[in-house]
Design a protein around this motif. Sequence first.
Motif, PDB file in Angstrom:
ATOM      1  N   ASP A   1      14.831  47.517  44.600  1.00 35.73           N
ATOM      2  CA  ASP A   1      14.141  46.825  43.358  1.00 35.73           C
ATOM      3  C   ASP A   1      15.154  46.064  42.744  1.00 35.73           C
ATOM      4  OD1 ASP A   1      15.535  48.960  42.448  1.00 35.73           O
ATOM      5  OD2 ASP A   1      13.966  49.208  40.966  1.00 35.73           O
ATOM      6  N   ASP A   2      16.388  46.155  43.319  1.00 31.48           N
ATOM      7  CA  ASP A   2      17.657  45.155  42.478  1.00 31.48           C
ATOM      8  C   ASP A   2      17.576  43.775  43.393  1.00 31.48           C
ATOM      9  OD1 ASP A   2      20.184  44.203  41.617  1.00 31.48           O
ATOM     10  OD2 ASP A   2      20.489  46.519  41.062  1.00 31.48           O
ATOM     11  N   PRO A   3      17.585  42.601  42.398  1.00 28.88           N
ATOM     12  CA  PRO A   3      17.970  41.305  42.598  1.00 28.88           C
ATOM     13  C   PRO A   3      19.223  41.009  43.206  1.00 28.88           C
ATOM     14  CG  PRO A   3      17.316  41.438  40.363  1.00 28.88           C
ATOM     15  CD  PRO A   3      17.406  42.910  40.985  1.00 28.88           C
ATOM     16  N   LEU A   4      20.117  41.755  43.158  1.00 29.09           N
ATOM     17  CA  LEU A   4      21.425  41.538  43.261  1.00 29.09           C
ATOM     18  C   LEU A   4      21.828  40.944  44.635  1.00 29.09           C
ATOM     19  CD1 LEU A   4      24.414  41.225  41.900  1.00 29.09           C
ATOM     20  CD2 LEU A   4      24.834  43.493  43.008  1.00 29.09           C
ATOM     21  N   LEU A   5      21.199  41.533  45.631  1.00 28.26           N
ATOM     22  CA  LEU A   5      21.313  41.076  46.957  1.00 28.26           C
ATOM     23  C   LEU A   5      19.998  41.597  47.737  1.00 28.26           C
ATOM     24  CD1 LEU A   5      23.222  39.930  49.078  1.00 28.26           C
ATOM     25  CD2 LEU A   5      24.295  42.013  49.626  1.00 28.26           C
ATOM     26  N   PRO A   6      18.756  40.442  47.812  1.00 32.50           N
ATOM     27  CA  PRO A   6      17.672  41.137  48.380  1.00 32.50           C
ATOM     28  C   PRO A   6      17.843  40.969  49.897  1.00 32.50           C
ATOM     29  CG  PRO A   6      17.536  39.142  46.848  1.00 32.50           C
ATOM     30  CD  PRO A   6      18.933  39.393  46.930  1.00 32.50           C
ATOM     31  N   PRO A   7      17.254  41.658  50.665  1.00 29.18           N
ATOM     32  CA  PRO A   7      17.397  42.106  52.100  1.00 29.18           C
ATOM     33  C   PRO A   7      17.244  40.713  52.683  1.00 29.18           C
ATOM     34  CG  PRO A   7      16.062  43.727  51.044  1.00 29.18           C
ATOM     35  CD  PRO A   7      16.301  42.734  49.958  1.00 29.18           C
TER      36      PRO A   7
ATOM     37  N   SER B   1      28.140  38.063  50.318  1.00 28.35           N
ATOM     38  CA  SER B   1      27.409  39.150  50.267  1.00 28.35           C
ATOM     39  C   SER B   1      28.077  40.295  50.411  1.00 28.35           C
ATOM     40  CB  SER B   1      26.302  39.153  51.643  1.00 28.35           C
ATOM     41  OG  SER B   1      25.467  38.327  51.315  1.00 28.35           O
ATOM     42  N   ARG B   2      29.425  40.379  51.116  1.00 30.06           N
ATOM     43  CA  ARG B   2      30.139  41.589  51.339  1.00 30.06           C
ATOM     44  C   ARG B   2      30.874  41.985  49.936  1.00 30.06           C
ATOM     45  NH1 ARG B   2      32.274  39.237  55.899  1.00 30.06           N
ATOM     46  NH2 ARG B   2      34.337  38.670  55.068  1.00 30.06           N
ATOM     47  N   ALA B   3      31.263  40.814  49.115  1.00 29.36           N
ATOM     48  CA  ALA B   3      31.677  41.074  47.518  1.00 29.36           C
ATOM     49  C   ALA B   3      30.483  41.400  46.765  1.00 29.36           C
ATOM     50  CB  ALA B   3      32.062  39.710  47.028  1.00 29.36           C
ATOM     51  N   LEU B   4      29.290  41.326  47.009  1.00 32.26           N
ATOM     52  CA  LEU B   4      28.219  41.761  45.984  1.00 32.26           C
ATOM     53  C   LEU B   4      28.000  43.258  46.326  1.00 32.26           C
ATOM     54  CD1 LEU B   4      25.912  38.779  46.078  1.00 32.26           C
ATOM     55  CD2 LEU B   4      27.071  39.599  44.130  1.00 32.26           C
ATOM     56  N   CYS B   5      28.167  43.494  47.917  1.00 33.50           N
ATOM     57  CA  CYS B   5      27.785  44.760  48.134  1.00 33.50           C
ATOM     58  C   CYS B   5      29.024  45.847  47.505  1.00 33.50           C
ATOM     59  CB  CYS B   5      27.862  44.939  49.619  1.00 33.50           C
ATOM     60  SG  CYS B   5      27.738  46.726  50.436  1.00 33.50           S
TER      61      CYS B   5
ATOM     62  N   PRO C   1      32.626  31.474  41.614  1.00 32.69           N
ATOM     63  CA  PRO C   1      31.538  31.159  40.582  1.00 32.69           C
ATOM     64  C   PRO C   1      30.196  31.765  40.863  1.00 32.69           C
ATOM     65  CG  PRO C   1      32.951  29.239  40.647  1.00 32.69           C
ATOM     66  CD  PRO C   1      33.270  30.159  41.608  1.00 32.69           C
ATOM     67  N   THR C   2      29.762  31.504  42.278  1.00 35.97           N
ATOM     68  CA  THR C   2      28.546  32.102  42.741  1.00 35.97           C
ATOM     69  C   THR C   2      28.655  33.419  42.650  1.00 35.97           C
ATOM     70  OG1 THR C   2      29.696  31.871  44.814  1.00 35.97           O
ATOM     71  CG2 THR C   2      28.412  30.082  44.349  1.00 35.97           C
ATOM     72  N   LEU C   3      29.331  34.113  42.571  1.00 41.68           N
ATOM     73  CA  LEU C   3      29.355  35.608  42.666  1.00 41.68           C
ATOM     74  C   LEU C   3      28.780  35.957  40.926  1.00 41.68           C
ATOM     75  CD1 LEU C   3      31.485  38.682  43.858  1.00 41.68           C
ATOM     76  CD2 LEU C   3      30.835  38.470  41.371  1.00 41.68           C
ATOM     77  N   ILE C   4      29.603  35.192  40.258  1.00 42.32           N
ATOM     78  CA  ILE C   4      29.244  35.195  38.622  1.00 42.32           C
ATOM     79  C   ILE C   4      27.886  35.116  38.448  1.00 42.32           C
ATOM     80  CG2 ILE C   4      29.990  34.894  36.548  1.00 42.32           C
ATOM     81  CD1 ILE C   4      31.992  36.717  37.643  1.00 42.32           C
ATOM     82  N   ALA C   5      27.376  33.881  39.001  1.00 45.41           N
ATOM     83  CA  ALA C   5      25.979  33.273  38.640  1.00 45.41           C
ATOM     84  C   ALA C   5      25.146  34.427  39.319  1.00 45.41           C
ATOM     85  CB  ALA C   5      25.992  31.848  39.489  1.00 45.41           C
ATOM     86  N   ARG C   6      25.341  34.905  40.512  1.00 45.22           N
ATOM     87  CA  ARG C   6      24.384  35.831  41.136  1.00 45.22           C
ATOM     88  C   ARG C   6      24.303  37.087  40.306  1.00 45.22           C
ATOM     89  NH1 ARG C   6      23.839  35.140  46.637  1.00 45.22           N
ATOM     90  NH2 ARG C   6      23.084  37.193  46.922  1.00 45.22           N
ATOM     91  N   ALA C   7      25.460  37.618  39.749  1.00 49.24           N
ATOM     92  CA  ALA C   7      25.411  38.700  38.987  1.00 49.24           C
ATOM     93  C   ALA C   7      24.744  38.545  37.702  1.00 49.24           C
ATOM     94  CB  ALA C   7      26.964  39.340  38.848  1.00 49.24           C
ATOM     95  N   GLN C   8      25.063  37.684  37.163  1.00 50.78           N
ATOM     96  CA  GLN C   8      24.228  37.282  35.789  1.00 50.78           C
ATOM     97  C   GLN C   8      22.724  37.136  35.921  1.00 50.78           C
ATOM     98  OE1 GLN C   8      26.623  34.133  34.384  1.00 50.78           O
ATOM     99  NE2 GLN C   8      28.078  35.385  33.297  1.00 50.78           N
ATOM    100  N   ALA C   9      22.313  36.231  37.026  1.00 52.18           N
ATOM    101  CA  ALA C   9      20.885  36.121  37.237  1.00 52.18           C
ATOM    102  C   ALA C   9      20.162  37.495  37.566  1.00 52.18           C
ATOM    103  CB  ALA C   9      20.803  35.133  38.285  1.00 52.18           C
ATOM    104  N   ALA C  10      20.969  38.544  38.080  1.00 55.42           N
ATOM    105  CA  ALA C  10      20.279  39.900  38.521  1.00 55.42           C
ATOM    106  C   ALA C  10      20.528  40.705  37.488  1.00 55.42           C
ATOM    107  CB  ALA C  10      20.978  39.978  39.769  1.00 55.42           C
ATOM    108  N   GLY C  11      20.839  40.342  36.154  1.00 59.81           N
ATOM    109  CA  GLY C  11      21.036  41.325  35.219  1.00 59.81           C
ATOM    110  C   GLY C  11      22.203  42.012  35.337  1.00 59.81           C
ATOM    111  N   TRP C  12      23.227  41.738  35.992  1.00 63.88           N
ATOM    112  CA  TRP C  12      24.660  42.703  36.284  1.00 63.88           C
ATOM    113  C   TRP C  12      25.525  41.872  35.290  1.00 63.88           C
ATOM    114  CZ3 TRP C  12      25.794  46.355  39.991  1.00 63.88           C
ATOM    115  CH2 TRP C  12      25.066  46.969  40.874  1.00 63.88           C
TER     116      TRP C  12
END
Length: 357
Positions: A187-193, A217-221, A261-272
Amino acid sequence: MPRRNASLDGLRLLCALVSPFSSRAALRTAAAADPPWAAVLAQADRHRLIPALSVALARHELGDLVDDEFADILAAVADWNAERNEGFRRQMRSVTAAFNAAGLEPVWLKGALTLLPPDGPAAGRQMMDLDVWLPGESAQRAAIEVLRGLGYSFQENPGEGARHYPPFFHPDEMARIELHRTIVDPDDPLLPPDVAAAGVERLDWEGLRIGRLDPLSRALCSLAQCTSRQPDRLATAEVPLMKGLDFVTCIHDAFGGTVPPTLIARAQAAGWGLSTQRFLTLTEAVFGLPSPLAADRALVRRLERFTRWPRGHLTLKALQSLFGAGGRQVLRDPRWAPALVSYYVTRMISPGAPGKL
């Protein structure tokens, strides 16, 4: 001036030694004034970094700085780790071959990727298990049948909704196989399947067909292995810094040492956002990875407290748990009380023991 602490000094030197951002000249200077090698070794053991320390000393030609006893310990652990990882690599190849024969291309995750190069087993990564993902429920069911056909077993009727199935064990193999349903929590939006699957890179691995996540995706994982999106659940002080080094190395190798910057943006958008800010402050402080965010030293303070005073840290955490989420859980279901008490008593007796987040 605050009193020096040998454990904290040892941790700082350890992190400098294994960081991909360190230089030989700077390390020689840092290690010149009677370094606390016993504390370095103790912290390397706690954070599963002894093999990485051995590799780092060899890479920077700093072996002359340690005495014979220290060198012998490092060599023994490095040899054990290399032999163990060779076994993991053979196991990974046999599983991959069986998957391929069934028309499946496994996506190997996390530490398993360090075993892909022929010299991977000697690279200093301490392995605990092998993580693999196959996108889609039908592919996962097929993978389960393949693993069973190879002689692996796992707990029947696993609970739904977990990140991965219960571990698969083989009586003649060293590593357990962690078959993932999803990369992070379902249920986490950080890295949807679907996002992770769309970026999978297909590789030929010595005649076998495999996949790996794309660099972002490896960095987000890796980020998800080190922290949590709920700041009140952050426990990075007790997560071994081997996991943090994985993240730092990923950023160093895949993005030239700059957090994208995309990692930061993805993390912030996902609540991280907050947890990522605190984690990047930590990796900048201990490994020298530049953080693009304003400093928030909450995790740095927690790591320092855990390093200086591990039992005190765990006592405070136990009290916070008792009067926080843990206490509310016990009030809802008193059957949780023995497990909660047992967990913290065990950790206080042996603070270096691995903990479950």
